[in-house]
Design a protein around this motif. Structure first.
Motif, short mmCIF file in Angstrom:
data_model
loop_
_atom_site.label_atom_id
_atom_site.label_comp_id
_atom_site.label_asym_id
_atom_site.label_seq_id
_atom_site.Cartn_x
_atom_site.Cartn_y
_atom_site.Cartn_z
N PRO C 204 0.68 -1.29 -0.03
CA PRO C 204 -0.18 0.02 -0.17
C PRO C 204 0.87 1.24 0.09
CG PRO C 204 -0.09 -1.02 2.19
CD PRO C 204 0.51 -2.19 1.24
N ALA C 205 2.06 1.29 0.65
CA ALA C 205 2.94 2.45 0.61
C ALA C 205 3.37 2.78 -0.82
CB ALA C 205 4.03 2.18 1.48
N PHE C 207 1.67 2.21 -3.54
CA PHE C 207 0.76 2.44 -4.09
C PHE C 207 0.25 4.16 -3.94
CE2 PHE C 207 -4.19 3.42 -4.36
CZ PHE C 207 -4.34 3.00 -5.64
N LEU C 208 0.37 4.45 -2.54
CA LEU C 208 0.23 5.81 -2.19
C LEU C 208 1.24 6.48 -2.62
CD1 LEU C 208 -1.50 7.36 0.14
CD2 LEU C 208 0.49 7.20 1.62
N THR C 209 2.54 6.11 -2.59
CA THR C 209 3.57 7.34 -3.23
C THR C 209 3.10 7.27 -4.73
OG1 THR C 209 4.95 5.29 -3.25
CG2 THR C 209 5.17 6.91 -1.32
N TYR C 210 3.01 6.03 -5.36
CA TYR C 210 2.67 6.37 -6.88
C TYR C 210 1.39 7.10 -7.29
CZ TYR C 210 2.02 5.35 -11.80
OH TYR C 210 1.92 5.34 -13.08
N THR C 328 13.36 4.03 0.78
CA THR C 328 13.05 3.12 1.87
C THR C 328 12.56 2.01 1.66
OG1 THR C 328 13.34 5.10 3.16
CG2 THR C 328 13.09 3.09 4.30
N ASN C 329 11.39 2.22 1.23
CA ASN C 329 10.19 1.13 0.81
C ASN C 329 10.98 0.11 -0.26
OD1 ASN C 329 8.10 -0.30 0.71
ND2 ASN C 329 7.04 1.25 -0.47
N LEU C 330 11.58 0.88 -1.19
CA LEU C 330 12.14 -0.10 -2.02
C LEU C 330 13.17 -0.96 -1.54
CD1 LEU C 330 12.53 -0.43 -5.54
CD2 LEU C 330 14.61 0.67 -4.95
N PHE C 331 14.09 -0.51 -1.00
CA PHE C 331 15.29 -1.21 -0.19
C PHE C 331 14.80 -2.18 0.80
CE2 PHE C 331 19.35 -1.95 1.49
CZ PHE C 331 20.01 -2.55 0.22
N VAL C 332 13.86 -1.91 1.70
CA VAL C 332 13.61 -2.85 2.71
C VAL C 332 12.65 -3.82 2.08
CG1 VAL C 332 12.40 -3.09 4.57
CG2 VAL C 332 13.47 -0.95 4.26
N THR C 333 11.78 -3.67 1.10
CA THR C 333 10.81 -4.54 0.47
C THR C 333 12.02 -5.86 -0.07
OG1 THR C 333 9.20 -3.06 -0.01
CG2 THR C 333 9.25 -5.16 -1.32
N ALA C 334 13.15 -5.19 -0.92
CA ALA C 334 14.12 -5.86 -1.54
C ALA C 334 14.73 -7.18 -0.55
CB ALA C 334 15.02 -5.36 -2.41
N THR C 335 14.96 -6.21 0.67
CA THR C 335 15.63 -7.03 1.45
C THR C 335 14.98 -8.30 2.18
OG1 THR C 335 16.94 -4.96 2.06
CG2 THR C 335 17.32 -6.93 3.51
N LEU C 336 13.69 -8.00 2.59
CA LEU C 336 12.83 -8.57 3.07
C LEU C 336 12.45 -10.14 2.02
CD1 LEU C 336 10.36 -6.54 4.92
CD2 LEU C 336 11.85 -8.06 5.81
N LYS C 337 12.38 -9.63 0.91
CA LYS C 337 12.02 -10.58 -0.24
C LYS C 337 13.19 -11.79 -0.23
CE LYS C 337 10.10 -11.61 -4.36
NZ LYS C 337 9.49 -12.99 -4.16
N VAL C 338 14.46 -11.13 -0.19
CA VAL C 338 15.58 -12.02 -0.09
C VAL C 338 15.66 -13.01 1.06
CG1 VAL C 338 18.06 -11.97 -0.16
CG2 VAL C 338 16.92 -11.02 -2.15
N ALA C 339 15.35 -12.01 2.21
CA ALA C 339 15.65 -12.71 3.63
C ALA C 339 14.82 -13.79 4.07
CB ALA C 339 15.64 -11.65 4.52
N ASN C 353 4.70 -2.62 4.83
CA ASN C 353 4.21 -1.20 4.11
C ASN C 353 3.08 -0.49 4.75
OD1 ASN C 353 4.35 -0.60 0.94
ND2 ASN C 353 5.64 -2.49 1.31
N TRP C 354 1.94 -1.30 5.39
CA TRP C 354 1.18 -0.61 6.00
C TRP C 354 1.49 0.11 7.44
CZ3 TRP C 354 -3.45 -0.07 4.55
CH2 TRP C 354 -4.11 -0.93 3.58
N GLY C 355 2.75 -0.26 7.79
CA GLY C 355 3.43 0.50 8.97
C GLY C 355 3.73 1.76 8.20
N LEU C 356 4.32 1.66 7.08
CA LEU C 356 4.81 3.01 6.36
C LEU C 356 3.73 4.06 6.03
CD1 LEU C 356 7.56 1.79 3.61
CD2 LEU C 356 7.85 3.39 5.77
#
Lengths: 121, 166, 391
Positions: C204-205, C207-210, C328-339, C353-356
């Protein structure tokens, strides 16, 4: 699934169609619209004031700063597109690689912020 | 259908050349900058024709969308050339006229001397993943160095622009 | 040019060779029709919605319930005298509307309305759409410059500054979705969201920024500064009139709104996915259109609700809020996806994302209030300092 050449032929045709539609609209408008120019009508619109000089002159530099920051970030962003497609197969290596790249650019952003270059006066 | 690709090549090449000519010949420098955008666009079309779709749209995104606007802003800072600027540029112009044919011959000779032939022009799955693998696996270090270059450009611009008064 | 894939037999047993040409023709006619009808419909919709929200009736003279109002307006625009002021740079002035209009038309070619109902399905669809968005900027700068009018030039420069700035968070938000879908191909991104597993719930974050960046990219309120009539008359459009103005504003602006809404539908709302699509794929067109129009109505709603930004607020918001947030959103999303392994990564990304989004909603007003307080404080101390010697 159409092949590569056909796909870009579509793109080419759509560009041509866009230009053609604008041309056609202008032509129709030119044929049916009246044309009675007067000197007042042909003057640049400045809310009724008599224009002084032309608009083409020198403009403040902050537009340029933002354009340059944008170019830098745009270059960063285009690297993100191919990275986002294969980062899953790269694993942690890809994360670190892009992390370093972004971190270096974020240093620049922070510098710009601290130097107040991001403020618009 | 084989005549379509050459035909499109001719159209795109004409756009590139026309844009390039307009850059040199237009009276106002802003006009020149805008024509350069047109030239870049034709170039993107040529990339797409060669099967490098990703590069083509990088070209559009960076050169048409960003560099042209940057140059336009740069040009608008300069203002109108003062009277007599033409005379001062006289020797530069003559030198330019002398150098252009030389350069043209050089480029043409290079093109004919080297043979630009490769076995694979169009990858079946597009050029996105080969490109990504090249950048992020084979050339990871140059990629990181590129970010330092970008950082230098950014800091340089800010340092130049920053007024000393505050 | 005849590798497999070019000549496929069409529906109803149409000859492959005829179908190649016919399909292109249908695509072109459909898109041109959609652009014109979309603009006519959306302008009427916008005016009616505004009227309702402001307790007015809105257009009701032309046709039943005012339905033909925008049609009449379009005819009027075509029949209007096209004034071009004496100082303009003819060539660039005349081509500027075409330079913004053409990329908008070309963008339609990749919009996936339903499985199979799509011009072309190139595997860099998202990059294609982003770069066409970037091309529009050039037309606006050209329009502003070629008009040789002070309002137009300032409007054009400002507009370009806004458009290029918001392009960065826009693309960063798009790339965040690509991280999950693993492809730039629009159909693959749409099919990567089966059932209710929509990206809207996971990201959602982004989406909001886009959404915010898209408002800015399409020059909609609260980012319609280029057309800030109280400061700049009509910005880069000041010298444009008649159909040239119509192409620029009506067709291109509403076309672009439809394009960004379609991007949002495809990336976050699952595209054509909906009930019964598996049985009747053509139903996908209906779901897709419905979702697109929900977003368009949201755009109109925002226009009704919010006042316009100031230029300094607009640039600050982009560079100091949106870009750090999207990065931030991009980088954290990528990290979580790999982790994290398969189902947990999506859950973690969703929670984050909801937290953001929550942080964005809570912190922005607070930051703004703090900034205002600091500003007031500074003004007060300055006033005291200047008053001190006389007191």
């Amino acid at each position: 699934m159409p092949d590569y050449n056909l796909s870009y032929f579509y793109v080419f045709v759509f560009f041509a169609v866009g230009a053609f539609v604008v041309g056609a609209l202008m032509t129709v408008s030119r044929i049916i619209a009246p044309r009675r120019p007067t000197p007042e009508k042909l003057r640049p619109y400045e809310s009724g004031e008599e224009p002084i000089g032309q608009a083409w002159g020198r403009y403040p530099i902050h537009f340029y700063v933002f354009a340059l920051l944008f170019v830098v970030f745009d270059v960063e962003v285009i690297f993100l597109f191919p990275w986002a497609v294969i980062f899953a197969s790269l694993g942690w290596y890809g994360i670190v690689e892009m992390g370093v790249f972004i971190a270096i650019l974020v240093v620049g952003l922070v510098y710009a912020w601290k130097k107040d270059a991001l403020s618009w006066y | 259908m084989d005549f379509i690709a050459p035909l499109i090549f001719v159209i795109l090449a004409a756009i590139v050349v026309a844009g390039g000519l307009a850059v040199v010949l237009l009276p106002r420098i802003t006009g020149s900058a805008l024509s350069m955008g047109l030239s870049f666009l034709g170039m993107a079309g040529l990339f797409a024709l060669l099967g490098a779709e990703t590069i083509a749209f990088f070209q559009v995104l960076i050169y048409v969308g960003a560099i042209t606007v940057l140059i336009l802003y740069g040009v608008m800072l300069t203002g109108v050339a003062p009277a007599g600027a033409d005379r001062r540029l006289f020797f530069q112009k003559q030198a330019g006229w002398a150098l252009v044919p030389l350069k043209f011959v050089g480029v043409v000779a290079t093109v004919f001397a080297l043979s630009f032939q490769s076995n694979v022009v169009q990858q079946p799955g597009g050029d996105l993943e080969p490109l990504a693998n090249a950048v992020f696996r084979d050339y990871a270090f140059p990629f990181e160095v590129a970010s330092v270059l970008l950082l230098a450009a950014m800091i340089g611009a800010i340092a130049l622009v920053k007024r000393g008064d505050d | 040019m005849s590798p497999p894939g070019v000549l496929v037999p069409g529906p109803f047993g149409i000859d492959p060779l005829v179908w190649v040409v016919l399909r292109l023709l249908i695509a072109v006619l459909l898109v041109v029709g959609l652009i014109f009808n979309g603009a006519l419909l959306q302008i009427l919709m916008e005016r009616k919605l505004q009227a309702w929200a402001q307790d007015r009736v809105g257009p009701y003279h032309v046709g039943p319930w005012g339905l033909l109002q925008t049609f009449a307006d379009a005819l009027k625009l075509i029949g209007k005298e096209d004034v071009r002021s004496r100082f303009t740079d003819a060539a660039f002035f005349l081509t500027a509307p075409a330079i913004t209009f053409t990329p908008m038309v070309a963008a339609w070619v990749v919009i996936p309305f339903a499985p199979g109902v799509q011009g072309i399905d190139i595997n860099i669809g998202l990059l294609y759409l982003s770069s066409l968005g970037a091309m529009g900027v050039l037309g606006i700068v050209i329009a502003g410059w070629a008009s040789n009018n002070k309002y137009s030039l300032i409007g054009g420069l400002r507009s370009a500054g806004q458009l290029i700035s918001y392009e960065v968070p826009q693309i960063l938000s798009l790339v965040t979705v690509v991280l999950l879908a693993g492809s730039l191909q629009l159909t693959k991104i749409a099919t990567a969201q089966p059932g209710l597993q929509l990206n809207l719930f996971i990201l959602p974050a982004a989406f909001l920024t886009y959404f915010i960046a898209a408002l800015a990219e399409t020059n909609r309120t609260p980012f319609d500064l280029p057309e800030a009539e109280s400061e700049l008359v009509a910005g880069y459009l000041t010298e444009y009139s008649g159909m040239r103005w119509g192409t620029f504003l009506a067709l291109t602006e509403y076309g672009n709104v439809t394009i960004v809404s379609s991007i949002m539908t495809t990336l976050w709302l699952g595209g054509w996915n909906g009930p019964l699509v598996d049985q009747a794929p053509i139903l996908g067109v209906l779901w897709f259109t419905l979702k697109v129009y929900v977003i368009i109505v949201a755009f109109m709603w925002i226009r009704l609700t919010l006042p316009r930004f100031r230029i300094d607020q607009l640039m600050n918001f982009c560079w100091k809020v949106l870009i750090p947030l999207t990065l931030t959103n991009l980088f954290v999303t990528a990290t979580l996806k790999v982790a994290l392994p398969a189902p947990w990564d999506l859950i973690a990304i969703g929670i984050l994302n909801w937290g953001l989004v929550a942080a964005f909603i809570v912190l922005i007003p607070r930051l703004q209030r703090r900034r205002l307080e600091r500003l007031r404080e500074r003004l007060r101390t300055e006033r005291e300092r200047t008053l001190a010697p006389t007191a």
